[in-house]
Design an enzyme around this catalytic site. Structure first.
Site, PDB file in Angstrom:
ATOM      1  N   ASP A  67      43.603  38.720  32.606  1.00 48.85           N
ATOM      2  CA  ASP A  67      42.820  37.622  33.172  1.00 48.85           C
ATOM      3  C   ASP A  67      42.245  36.738  32.072  1.00 48.85           C
ATOM      4  O   ASP A  67      42.276  37.091  30.893  1.00 48.85           O
ATOM      5  CB  ASP A  67      41.697  38.168  34.079  1.00 48.85           C
ATOM      6  CG  ASP A  67      41.053  39.439  33.517  1.00 48.85           C
ATOM      7  OD1 ASP A  67      41.106  39.627  32.291  1.00 48.85           O
ATOM      8  OD2 ASP A  67      40.514  40.223  34.307  1.00 48.85           O
ATOM      9  N   GLU A 143      38.177  40.226  42.921  1.00 47.14           N
ATOM     10  CA  GLU A 143      36.819  40.528  43.362  1.00 47.14           C
ATOM     11  C   GLU A 143      36.808  41.043  44.806  1.00 47.14           C
ATOM     12  O   GLU A 143      37.674  40.688  45.607  1.00 47.14           O
ATOM     13  CB  GLU A 143      35.964  39.256  43.282  1.00 47.14           C
ATOM     14  CG  GLU A 143      35.766  38.707  41.872  1.00 47.14           C
ATOM     15  CD  GLU A 143      34.661  39.423  41.093  1.00 47.14           C
ATOM     16  OE1 GLU A 143      34.612  40.670  41.141  1.00 47.14           O
ATOM     17  OE2 GLU A 143      33.874  38.727  40.429  1.00 47.14           O
TER      18      GLU A 143
HETATM   19  C1  F6R Z   1      38.786  42.349  32.093  1.00 41.71           C
HETATM   20  C2  F6R Z   1      39.038  43.018  33.371  1.00 41.71           C
HETATM   21  C3  F6R Z   1      37.895  43.536  34.167  1.00 41.71           C
HETATM   22  C4  F6R Z   1      37.106  44.600  33.409  1.00 41.71           C
HETATM   23  C5  F6R Z   1      35.921  45.068  34.242  1.00 41.71           C
HETATM   24  C6  F6R Z   1      35.094  46.108  33.517  1.00 41.71           C
HETATM   25  O1  F6R Z   1      39.995  41.951  31.495  1.00 41.71           O
HETATM   26  O2  F6R Z   1      40.161  43.136  33.763  1.00 41.71           O
HETATM   27  O3  F6R Z   1      38.360  44.058  35.382  1.00 41.71           O
HETATM   28  O4  F6R Z   1      37.947  45.679  33.139  1.00 41.71           O
HETATM   29  O5  F6R Z   1      35.105  43.981  34.551  1.00 41.71           O
HETATM   30  O6  F6R Z   1      34.467  45.516  32.418  1.00 41.71           O
HETATM   31  P1  F6R Z   1      33.648  46.405  31.375  1.00 41.71           P
HETATM   32  O7  F6R Z   1      34.617  47.262  30.675  1.00 41.71           O
HETATM   33  O8  F6R Z   1      33.005  45.396  30.465  1.00 41.71           O
HETATM   34  O9  F6R Z   1      32.651  47.190  32.173  1.00 41.71           O
END
Ligand code: F6R
Length: 243
Positions: A67, A143
């Site tokens: 993303d 989401e």
């Molecule tokens: C980012 C992505 C998101 C993150 C998720 C968790 O490329 O794909 O789905 O994996 O928001 O983020 P963290 O690891 O910061 O808690």
């Protein structure tokens, strides 16, 4: 779903890095789907160490990031491209032409998403998709909501996602773009293998729901239950609701 519980993020990251490098030995032209965020930081550190020590050769590998923020150019601070450069790509011997990103500043978001899908298909699909998970159950930037998109698409970020991503935007959630481009659910589910990393107590609830609950667009990660080869890798805090 195969579930592994590790003492902490260091063991978890080392195990996933070793698994990825084993796959790379078996398939040097491995096609990887990669996440950003806080969770995989140590995983990238482990991969860089393995590469620096001569245990991992990325010269024939291909990558597709999951993303990117909409309206954020690749060279801009806060872009996921900058994150990947800083934490991973500049330290390994990957062929730059084999690194793929969504361009958040492309003139047409729809055309950019279609281009990305075509590039993934042309590469032959993703061998190993590495995922994190949002505390709200998102994967990529798919989401929770009334419906999910199958393919790479433009998405409106939820307030909690903008809050969680404030750090590279001066710590202010209001500075985080309101929209992003993300691989869709089918794009992710078509990967031949999936490894999902989750750490910390704030992920415990959605991890339990993801593994045991019904499939629901309210928790996009629940759809991973449909995939035949998913490895869920948790630290003890993230696993505490499934013990
Ligand atoms: C980012 C992505 C998101 C993150 C998720 C968790 O490329 O794909 O789905 O994996 O928001 O983020 P963290 O690891 O910061 O808690």
């Amino acid at each position: 779903m195969r579930i592994s519980i590790f003492h902490g993020v260091h063991d978890l990251s080392a195990a996933l890095a070793r698994d990825l490098v084993d796959r790379l030995h078996r398939t040097p032209a491995l096609i990887l789907g990669l996440p950003t965020g806080r969770t995989p930081l140590h995983f990238y550190r482990c991969l860089v160490t393995l590469s620096t020590e001569g245990h991992a050769d990325f010269s024939r590998a291909t990558t597709f990031n999951l993303d990117e923020f909409l309206g954020v150019a690749p060279e801009q601070a806060g872009s996921y491209q900058q994150y990947m450069e800083r934490h991973f790509f500049r330290h390994i011997n990957i062929d730059r032409r084999q690194i793929h990103f969504l361009n958040g500043a492309a003139p047409s978001a729809d055309a950019e998403c279609a281009r990305y899908e075509a590039d993934i298909a042309a590469a032959g699909g993703i061998d190993l998709q590495v995922l994190g998970i949002g505390a709200n159950g998102h994967i990529g930037f798919n989401e929770p909501g009334e419906h999910l998109a199958a393919r790479t698409h433009r998405v409106i970020l939820r307030p909690e996602t903008r809050r969680a991503n404030a750090a590279p935007f001066g710590g202010d959630p209001n500075n985080v773009p309101t929209e992003a481009l993300s691989m869709g659910m089918a794009t992710i589910l078509q990967a031949r293998s999936i490894a999902l990393m989750a750490t910390g107590a704030e992920k415990a609830e959605c991890v339990a729901e993801m593994t045991r609950g019904p499939l629901t667009t309210r928790l996009p990660a629940s759809f991973l239950q449909l995939h035949p080869d998913v490895h869920v890798m948790l630290d003890e805090a993230a696993a505490r609701r499934i013990r």
